[in-house]
Design an enzyme around this catalytic site. Sequence first.
Site: not given
Ligand code: F6P
Length: 339
Positions: A27, A88, A119, A142, A144, A146, A188, A204
Amino acid sequence: MKDKHNIREDSPKKSGLRKIGVFTSGGDAPGMNAAIRAVTRAAIANKLKVVGIRRGYQGMIEGDFIPLRSADVSGIIQLGGTILRTARSNEFRTAEGRGKAWLQLQKAGIDAVVVIGGDGSFTGALTMSQEYNISFVGIPGTIDNDMYGTDYTIGYETALNSVVCAVDKIRDTAVSHGRIFIIEVMGREAGLLALNSGIACGAEVILIPESKEQHEELKRFLDKGYKDKERSGIIMVAEGDEPGGALKIAEKVRREHPDLDVRVSILGHIQRGGSPTANDRVNATRMGVAAVDALLDDQKSIMIGLDNGKIVQVPFNKAVKLNHSIDGELLEIQKMLNI
Ligand code: F6P
């Protein structure tokens, strides 16, 4: 010897490093261009040639390479996305795909590679470096945030600010109508974006994959807090909290509380775009320079990270195998303030 600008008297090293590749993978994240620029210029400053590998591992397999000179990375530091594009690649997951990629790297005379991604991208680099004699150094990119071993990944701060801007606007309409909004943000497998944006927006309830206890909070809020105080509510959900995300949660809430006026907002890929914040640019720049420095030091299979503001090197096998932990204190704070 290094001078204070990371230009080394011994560059390029005796190790034979002459030409490096750089690519973005997985991503995209705002700040990737700042990292490409830093890698390119730090390498050139150290007398290395630089090749841009387009479209991630798929481009590596297909030999989609372009030379990068200093002028090619001019005027890109402020741009979101990635000028090298990204992908990807399923083919790279196969031994045959990696074999093709290796041949392309050899043909282009690339001795070592900087991979900017998350990752999955580092797992691919680790596998290939175990099969072939090629060094990879990673830069975490990223939204995320993470990755284990670094406090920060490129793009996270920009995405966080995008979420906060969007949720502030949703809050206006939520208050006007006295509605509950269930807002889904990316993540994700990781809840950091939801957690910190939730805190920043005074959500909240915050639902994240790392803490199932938060669903008790949601129940408590819907049963008591909301009805008693006649107010609107923002429920932040990380997409990975449960299958079906915000839509599924909204279904459940509507079923159990038919009296509530519930709306869903999925922020989606708006979180991945936009001009990077100043911090994202600065950190991407520091990491880009550190990545080239690591390659000049003959490092391989490591990720550049930031630990309390300091550049660190984290072995790929730790960065990809261990989980980034969630700050439990933030969850406690959120719970305490939600009265
Ligand atoms: O870049 C990471 C991320 O944003 C995740 O949080 C998300 O699930 C995923 O990429 C979605 O990416 P794509 O729509 O490119 O598969």
